[in-house]
Design a protein around this motif. Structure first.
Motif, PDB file in Angstrom:
ATOM      1  N   THR A  77       0.589  -1.371   0.312  1.00 45.59           N
ATOM      2  CA  THR A  77      -0.311   0.096  -0.125  1.00 45.59           C
ATOM      3  C   THR A  77       0.526   1.162  -0.181  1.00 45.59           C
ATOM      4  O   THR A  77       2.246   1.597   0.214  1.00 45.59           O
ATOM      5  CB  THR A  77      -0.696  -0.318   1.515  1.00 45.59           C
ATOM      6  N   GLU A  78       0.076   2.064  -0.497  1.00 48.21           N
ATOM      7  CA  GLU A  78       1.210   3.451  -0.339  1.00 48.21           C
ATOM      8  C   GLU A  78       0.038   4.842  -0.524  1.00 48.21           C
ATOM      9  O   GLU A  78      -0.786   4.405  -0.481  1.00 48.21           O
ATOM     10  CB  GLU A  78       1.756   3.971  -1.467  1.00 48.21           C
ATOM     11  N   PHE A  79       0.277   6.128   0.697  1.00 46.78           N
ATOM     12  CA  PHE A  79      -0.239   7.291   0.641  1.00 46.78           C
ATOM     13  C   PHE A  79      -0.425   7.603  -0.721  1.00 46.78           C
ATOM     14  O   PHE A  79       0.187   8.244  -1.061  1.00 46.78           O
ATOM     15  CB  PHE A  79       0.017   7.765   1.972  1.00 46.78           C
ATOM     16  N   ALA A  80      -2.053   7.822  -0.981  1.00 46.99           N
ATOM     17  CA  ALA A  80      -2.259   9.022  -2.012  1.00 46.99           C
ATOM     18  C   ALA A  80      -3.477  10.096  -1.892  1.00 46.99           C
ATOM     19  O   ALA A  80      -4.231   9.931  -1.238  1.00 46.99           O
ATOM     20  CB  ALA A  80      -2.851   8.439  -3.120  1.00 46.99           C
ATOM     21  N   ALA A  81      -2.739  10.887  -2.071  1.00 51.57           N
ATOM     22  CA  ALA A  81      -4.064  12.460  -2.264  1.00 51.57           C
ATOM     23  C   ALA A  81      -5.240  12.177  -2.680  1.00 51.57           C
ATOM     24  O   ALA A  81      -4.840  11.921  -4.469  1.00 51.57           O
ATOM     25  CB  ALA A  81      -2.973  13.795  -2.235  1.00 51.57           C
ATOM     26  N   CYS A  82      -6.503  12.786  -2.723  1.00 50.23           N
ATOM     27  CA  CYS A  82      -7.571  12.851  -3.303  1.00 50.23           C
ATOM     28  C   CYS A  82      -7.121  14.104  -4.331  1.00 50.23           C
ATOM     29  O   CYS A  82      -6.665  15.136  -3.617  1.00 50.23           O
ATOM     30  CB  CYS A  82      -8.449  12.972  -2.550  1.00 50.23           C
ATOM     31  N   ALA A  83      -6.935  14.059  -5.406  1.00 48.21           N
ATOM     32  CA  ALA A  83      -7.009  15.202  -6.816  1.00 48.21           C
ATOM     33  C   ALA A  83      -8.255  16.138  -6.223  1.00 48.21           C
ATOM     34  O   ALA A  83      -7.858  17.105  -6.867  1.00 48.21           O
ATOM     35  CB  ALA A  83      -6.927  14.497  -8.199  1.00 48.21           C
ATOM     36  N   ARG A  84      -9.415  15.927  -6.734  1.00 49.66           N
ATOM     37  CA  ARG A  84     -10.313  16.736  -6.388  1.00 49.66           C
ATOM     38  C   ARG A  84     -11.491  16.558  -5.283  1.00 49.66           C
ATOM     39  O   ARG A  84     -12.457  17.944  -4.889  1.00 49.66           O
ATOM     40  CB  ARG A  84     -11.522  16.110  -7.812  1.00 49.66           C
ATOM     41  N   THR A  85     -10.800  15.834  -3.651  1.00 47.85           N
ATOM     42  CA  THR A  85     -11.683  16.088  -2.755  1.00 47.85           C
ATOM     43  C   THR A  85     -10.377  16.654  -1.612  1.00 47.85           C
ATOM     44  O   THR A  85      -9.716  16.376  -1.721  1.00 47.85           O
ATOM     45  CB  THR A  85     -12.132  14.432  -2.471  1.00 47.85           C
ATOM     46  N   LEU A  86     -11.607  17.646  -0.943  1.00 49.07           N
ATOM     47  CA  LEU A  86     -11.306  18.321   0.011  1.00 49.07           C
ATOM     48  C   LEU A  86     -11.318  18.049   1.434  1.00 49.07           C
ATOM     49  O   LEU A  86     -12.638  17.274   1.591  1.00 49.07           O
ATOM     50  CB  LEU A  86     -11.206  19.758   0.015  1.00 49.07           C
ATOM     51  N   LEU A  87     -11.052  18.281   2.909  1.00 50.59           N
ATOM     52  CA  LEU A  87     -12.058  17.639   4.114  1.00 50.59           C
ATOM     53  C   LEU A  87     -11.520  19.196   4.312  1.00 50.59           C
ATOM     54  O   LEU A  87     -10.979  19.806   4.878  1.00 50.59           O
ATOM     55  CB  LEU A  87     -10.599  16.776   4.917  1.00 50.59           C
ATOM     56  N   LEU A  88     -12.604  19.522   5.033  1.00 50.42           N
ATOM     57  CA  LEU A  88     -13.087  21.297   5.803  1.00 50.42           C
ATOM     58  C   LEU A  88     -13.135  20.759   6.931  1.00 50.42           C
ATOM     59  O   LEU A  88     -13.823  19.854   7.386  1.00 50.42           O
ATOM     60  CB  LEU A  88     -14.399  21.674   4.761  1.00 50.42           C
ATOM     61  N   THR A  89     -12.488  21.193   8.208  1.00 49.64           N
ATOM     62  CA  THR A  89     -12.832  20.818   9.632  1.00 49.64           C
ATOM     63  C   THR A  89     -12.598  22.801  10.019  1.00 49.64           C
ATOM     64  O   THR A  89     -13.283  23.330   9.521  1.00 49.64           O
ATOM     65  CB  THR A  89     -10.804  20.512   9.959  1.00 49.64           C
ATOM     66  N   GLY A  90     -13.375  22.634  11.207  1.00 44.67           N
ATOM     67  CA  GLY A  90     -13.658  23.416  11.971  1.00 44.67           C
ATOM     68  C   GLY A  90     -15.459  23.704  12.140  1.00 44.67           C
ATOM     69  O   GLY A  90     -15.443  25.358  12.402  1.00 44.67           O
ATOM     70  N   LEU A  91     -16.122  22.909  12.149  1.00 43.72           N
ATOM     71  CA  LEU A  91     -16.837  23.191  11.991  1.00 43.72           C
ATOM     72  C   LEU A  91     -17.638  23.170  12.911  1.00 43.72           C
ATOM     73  O   LEU A  91     -17.467  21.691  13.770  1.00 43.72           O
ATOM     74  CB  LEU A  91     -17.932  22.285  10.561  1.00 43.72           C
ATOM     75  N   HIS A  92     -18.922  24.079  13.510  1.00 39.92           N
ATOM     76  CA  HIS A  92     -19.231  23.851  14.929  1.00 39.92           C
ATOM     77  C   HIS A  92     -21.764  23.589  14.338  1.00 39.92           C
ATOM     78  O   HIS A  92     -21.676  23.733  13.661  1.00 39.92           O
ATOM     79  CB  HIS A  92     -19.310  24.716  15.638  1.00 39.92           C
ATOM     80  N   ASP A  93     -21.939  22.851  15.726  1.00 43.82           N
ATOM     81  CA  ASP A  93     -23.173  22.718  15.781  1.00 43.82           C
ATOM     82  C   ASP A  93     -24.015  24.303  15.784  1.00 43.82           C
ATOM     83  O   ASP A  93     -24.521  24.438  16.973  1.00 43.82           O
ATOM     84  CB  ASP A  93     -24.092  21.461  16.677  1.00 43.82           C
ATOM     85  N   VAL A  94     -23.581  25.374  14.551  1.00 43.92           N
ATOM     86  CA  VAL A  94     -24.174  27.006  14.531  1.00 43.92           C
ATOM     87  C   VAL A  94     -26.133  26.487  14.710  1.00 43.92           C
ATOM     88  O   VAL A  94     -26.549  27.721  14.695  1.00 43.92           O
ATOM     89  CB  VAL A  94     -23.847  27.519  14.089  1.00 43.92           C
TER      90      VAL A  94
END
Length: 379
Positions: free
Chosen positions: A306-323
């Motif tokens: 196996t190897e690590f690969a970065a998704c070309a078109r997918t990103l992760l958004l963090t820092g969301l809260h229950d607002v």
């Protein structure tokens, strides 16, 4: 009694046979006699030659006796030379023994390779027949892959995160380069989210070992009929010894349509059936259908990397809260990242996992040859 009567009695005598037989025997004996005379002459000639040789050897021995003293002085030297030669021959013999052992080892390796190639040939012949259409697309042999593999990875999401897949890879790279993004939720309410790359552990090399199963056979080229009826007819046909079959343990339909696997109690039944390959099975009264019987392959992974690969078109958004309501927040986030003024673009997939929830995203490799990874999200 006259001479004619004596001759007649001699001809009819069972001890000597008929005149024709006596004539043949006489001819045979004459040939043998001629052969013996020829051999006798040859032996006489050889005898004379041997006598001549003996005379020559006698004369030579007399001459050699004169020079015996001189030969005696050279004997030790010659003996030493013979000893050296013997040692060389012994070394050559040892070397030849080593070469023979190497050849035997090489032959053993060749036999193993032959057995492997024979097994590969059997495995190649075990693939069910299927019609294919060539569309005319070709590929450079240097860039061709030995084994095509489609990845499907389940990615667990943490609460308060978003997975967003853009149609354009350039947009994803721009959003990732900006890193932090301020999203307006209405009025004076704003949140700051951070864009991070999605790193997936994907398989890079898979090696499988396949072997012919001694208990199972694979049946293809089946008619388009009710699957239960087909299984019953196949089990009846291949359980009869007159068809080369034996006691059936199990009969199953594969996910691949048109293929059935039959498991037998005994080992030699499967090999006997696959040697014939084509069998005529009666699925309806008065008619038969020809099916293809091939070996069933048991496979297992023997090497996996196996190897690590970065998704070309997918990103992760963090820092969301229950607002606010999760659906409303997801709509506002998707609208924000679709606008070009915010550096965004067309969104292909969008998955919001509210704080405290556990979602999973399924990533599939849409273009294995290019090595790009896209995301398909699901809960």
């Amino acid at each position: 009694m006259s001479s004619e009567e004596d001759f007649a009695v001699l001809v009819k005598d069972e001890q000597w046979g008929t005149l024709e037989e006596i004539t043949k025997a006489t001819i045979t004996l004459q040939k043998q006699y001629d052969q013996l005379i020829s051999e006798h002459n040859e032996l006489c000639k050889l005898r004379d030659e041997q006598r001549d040789l003996a005379e020559q050897f006698r004369q030579r021995s007399e001459k050699l006796a004169v020079s015996l003293e001189e030969d005696k002085r050279d004997r030790d030297t010659k003996s030493e030379a013979q000893k050296v030669r013997r040692d060389c021959l012994l070394e050559e013999e040892v070397q030849l023994q080593k070469e023979i052992q190497m050849v035997e080892v090489a032959l053993g390796e060749q036999e193993v390779e032959y057995g492997h190639l024979k097994q590969q040939t059997e495995l190649s012949a075990a693939v069910p027949e299927r019609k294919v259409v060539f569309n005319g697309l070709t590929e450079d042999i240097a860039s061709a892959q030995m084994f095509a593999m489609r990845s499907r990875i389940v990615y667990p999401m943490e609460g308060g995160t978003v997975l967003v897949t853009f149609e354009d890879q350039t947009v994803a790279e721009k959003i990732l380069a900006m890193k932090q993004h301020t999203v307006c939720l209405g009025g004076d309410c704003r949140i700051i989210v951070e864009a991070k790359p999605v790193q997936l552990l994907v398989p890079s090399f898979v090696e499988m070992d396949t072997q012919v199963c001694p208990h199972r056979i694979l049946i293809s080229s089946l008619p388009k009929k009710d699957s239960d009826r087909i299984l019953d007819k196949l089990e009846i046909h291949f359980s009869k010894k007159q068809h080369g079959g034996g006691e059936v343990e199990e009969c199953d339909t594969l996910h691949d349509p048109g293929n059935v696997v039959i498991t037998f109690m005994e080992d030699n039944v499967a090999r006997r059936l696959t040697d014939q390959q084509y069998h005529d099975v009666s699925f309806e009264k008065g008619s038969k259908h020809r099916v293809r019987v091939t070996p069933f392959l048991n496979g297992g992974i023997v090497n996996f990397k196996t190897e690590f690969a970065a998704c070309a078109r997918t990103l992760l958004l963090t820092g969301l809260h229950d607002v606010m309501d999760p659906e409303t927040l997801q709509d506002l986030l998707e609208i924000h990242f679709q606008k070009a003024i915010n550096g965004g673009g067309e969104v292909e997939a969008f998955l919001y996992n509210p704080p405290g929830e556990r979602f999973s995203a399924v990533f599939e490799d849409e273009q294995p040859a290019a090595g790009s990874v896209s995301a398909q999200t699901s809960t």
